[in-house]
Design a protein around this motif. Structure first.
Motif: not given
Length: 355
Positions: A203, A208, A217
């Motif tokens: 990640l 993001d 996620r």
């Protein structure tokens, strides 16, 4: 798996013997996952169950890796040639000499992203323009990303940097991010990082707010609930193409997290979720193989993997993933290839167990 909010750092890589076993585990795990998942590619879990029940091993008599394994060998040999000095020009030249300017195997260049890249290269387009095709978001870079994590063991950012250079010829955007997530995850696993740190390393190298990061996620957040929950969290229902990098990479990391890094469980979870099962199982196998090392791979699976057949890339025929691992493993005895492109020569035939 614990919350990503509390992430241990990536440890320093171990000694040469440990790194060698992790390198062998990563690339042999990739090939094993590829071969296990190939028969289930593009299938739904219900279709897998109707045909085989739950897949717990090879379901064909003569299993072998697909384009995933052959492109990983290709990128691994190229990386062994140039190391951290790799440039887009090196990658483009290799694509021409060893793929685009040669006769193709029966897979005819493999997936959509590879076919689009080859068409552009043959038209005289150079990177990054060669990556401007309809499938630049595919998982074609993710499937060949593990060698970069092996090379840059313990250095996820460097693995991500190098795989983006490789991908500049064939991918863009989410396709690059998927490759970076895999390369960084394998680099962390090569250093013995716990599962949560492997996921966090993946990640950390992608935006993001990217589709890849969001899918990853979601997958790891529900991994404790098993493969059905992982699949529901990330699969784009009704979408006909299964090679979406954000989806495939998230499924692979979800399978890896659900198994807490256990090789057998990670690979079988990926296989039984279907979709692009050869790629998701190859990525899960690379991550878990790097985490646990080659001894974690069942002998009957490991010994089924022979040298590449060249079905997709004839120039890769005869090369074994374990030989590539030996070229890439960090250490003072790294076997650098120093001039030009990888020499595609017939290697000494392997016999017996690959352990």
């Amino acid at each position: 798996m614990p919350s990503i909010a509390c992430i241990p750092s990536v440890p320093a890589p171990g000694d040469a013997a440990e790194l060698r076993e992790r390198a062998r585990g990563a690339l042999l795990g990739l090939a094993v996952g590829d071969a296990l998942g190939a028969p289930a590619e593009n299938m739904k879990p219900s279709e897998i169950r109707a045909r085989w029940g739950r897949i717990t091993g090879f379901v064909t008599d003569n299993p072998s890796g697909t384009d995933d394994t052959e492109y990983a060998i290709f990128s691994g040999l190229l990386l062994a040639r140039h190391g951290s000095a790799l440039t887009p020009a090196h990658v483009e030249a290799a694509w021409h000499e060893w793929i685009a300017d040669r006769a193709e195997g029966p897979f005819r260049g493999a997936g959509f992203s590879e076919r689009g890249t080859l068409e552009n290269l043959r038209r005289g387009l150079a990177a990054p323009i060669s990556a401007q095709h309809r499938h630049a978001w595919s998982d074609g870079l993710a499937m060949r990303a593990a060698p970069f994590g092996v090379f840059a063991a313990g250095r996820p950012a460097e693995a991500a940097r190098l795989v983006a250079i490789d991908g500049s010829v064939s991918h863009d955007g989410e396709g690059i991010y998927g490759g970076q997530a895999v390369a960084a995850g394998v680099a962390a696993a090569m250093a013995g990082a716990p599962t949560i740190a492997v996921v966090a390393s993946a990640l950390a190298v992608v935006p993001d707010d990217s589709w890849t990061a969001r899918s990853l996620r979601r997958a790891v957040a529900v991994a404790h609930r098993g493969e059905r929950a992982v699949r529901s969290a990330v699969v784009i229902g009704g979408y006909p193409w299964t090679d979406l990098a954000p989806e495939a990479v998230a499924l692979a990391f979800g399978a890896y997290a659900a198994a807490d890094g256990d090789f057998v469980q990670a690979v079988l979870t990926a296989v039984n979720m279907g979709r692009d099962a050869d790629t998701t199982a190859a990525v899960a196998g690379a991550l878990a193989g790097a985490t646990q090392g080659a001894p974690a791979i069942p002998t009957e699976w490991a010994t089924a993997i022979g040298p590449a057949r060249g079905s997709c890339l004839p120039s890769m025929a005869g090369h074994h993933v374990l030989d590539v691992a030996e070229l890439l493993v960090p250490g003072e005895d790294r076997k650098w290839v120093t001039e030009g492109l990888p020499a595609i020569e017939a290697p000494t035939p392997r016999t017996g167990t690959p352990r």
